[in-house]
Design a protein around this motif. Structure first.
Motif, PDB file in Angstrom:
ATOM      1  N   MET A 169       7.817  -7.475   2.119  1.00  0.00           N
ATOM      2  CA  MET A 169       8.885  -7.087   3.026  1.00  0.00           C
ATOM      3  C   MET A 169       9.128  -5.585   2.882  1.00  0.00           C
ATOM      4  N   SER A 170       9.300  -4.904   4.015  1.00  0.00           N
ATOM      5  CA  SER A 170       9.585  -3.475   3.962  1.00  0.00           C
ATOM      6  C   SER A 170      11.040  -3.262   3.560  1.00  0.00           C
ATOM      7  N   LEU A 189      13.162  -1.341   5.062  1.00  0.00           N
ATOM      8  CA  LEU A 189      13.989  -1.408   6.266  1.00  0.00           C
ATOM      9  C   LEU A 189      14.247  -2.853   6.674  1.00  0.00           C
ATOM     10  N   ASP A 190      13.260  -3.724   6.537  1.00  0.00           N
ATOM     11  CA  ASP A 190      13.465  -5.150   6.831  1.00  0.00           C
ATOM     12  C   ASP A 190      14.504  -5.748   5.886  1.00  0.00           C
ATOM     13  N   ALA A 191      14.453  -5.359   4.624  1.00  0.00           N
ATOM     14  CA  ALA A 191      15.428  -5.860   3.647  1.00  0.00           C
ATOM     15  C   ALA A 191      16.835  -5.424   4.037  1.00  0.00           C
ATOM     16  N   ARG A 229      17.829  -4.607   7.079  1.00  0.00           N
ATOM     17  CA  ARG A 229      18.155  -5.298   8.333  1.00  0.00           C
ATOM     18  C   ARG A 229      18.629  -6.721   8.046  1.00  0.00           C
ATOM     19  N   ASP A 230      17.923  -7.435   7.176  1.00  0.00           N
ATOM     20  CA  ASP A 230      18.277  -8.820   6.872  1.00  0.00           C
ATOM     21  C   ASP A 230      19.644  -8.937   6.198  1.00  0.00           C
ATOM     22  N   ARG A 233      19.695  -4.693  -2.521  1.00  0.00           N
ATOM     23  CA  ARG A 233      20.356  -4.661  -1.223  1.00  0.00           C
ATOM     24  C   ARG A 233      21.857  -4.519  -1.368  1.00  0.00           C
ATOM     25  N   THR A 275      19.768  -0.949  14.878  1.00  0.00           N
ATOM     26  CA  THR A 275      19.251  -2.286  15.154  1.00  0.00           C
ATOM     27  C   THR A 275      18.404  -2.306  16.421  1.00  0.00           C
ATOM     28  N   GLY A 282      16.164  -0.048  17.094  1.00  0.00           N
ATOM     29  CA  GLY A 282      14.844   0.499  16.779  1.00  0.00           C
ATOM     30  C   GLY A 282      14.749   2.000  16.618  1.00  0.00           C
ATOM     31  N   ARG A 302      14.997   5.510  14.795  1.00  0.00           N
ATOM     32  CA  ARG A 302      14.737   5.753  13.379  1.00  0.00           C
ATOM     33  C   ARG A 302      14.729   7.253  13.100  1.00  0.00           C
TER      34      ARG A 302
END
Length: 130
Positions: free
Chosen positions: A1-2, A4-6, A8-9, A36, A105, A107, A109
């Motif tokens: 997991m990236s 940024l994904d962490a 985001r989640d 996180r 959210t 996109g 960056r």
């Protein structure tokens, strides 16, 4: 997991009943572990906690004191930078060249560094005569 994904989640877990402005942050410790954090509001507004501070606290609680990468995400028109206090907190645990990704959210960056976010930072070298 990236990273940024962490961020985001975890953002979905933010406690923001007053502002409705949820922020997620993730830092990667020197070990490679991802920590996180989310913003946690309080009805007494100054008593809230920023997402970046939460991620740093999780890292320190796990026994790490060096971060090597940062990601912050929010539902905003443009990537939202850390507040001044969080910039100083990031600088406490990361070198000036540590990459920081700020995202929305939708996109958008912005890639920067801790040093660019906090030029002229106050650091431990200023305490050498104490």
């Amino acid at each position: 997991m990236s990273l940024l994904d962490a961020a985001r989640d975890v953002r979905e877990n933010a406690y923001a009943p007053y502002s409705k402005f949820k922020v997620g942050a993730a830092v990667r410790g020197a070990s490679g572990t991802i920590y996180r954090g989310v913003n946690v509001e309080n009805v007494a507004y100054p008593e809230g906690t920023c997402a970046e501070a939460g991620a740093i606290a999780a890292m320190v609680a796990a026994g790490e004191t060096e971060l090597v990468e940062v990601a912050v995400i929010a539902d905003s028109p443009a990537p939202v930078p850390p507040c001044g206090g969080c910039r100083q907190k990031l600088a406490e645990f990361g070198r000036a060249d540590v990459p920081v990704t700020l995202a929305t959210t939708a996109g958008a960056r912005l890639d920067t560094t801790i040093g660019d976010l906090l030029p002229g930072r106050f650091d431990a070298s200023h305490m050498d005569n104490v």
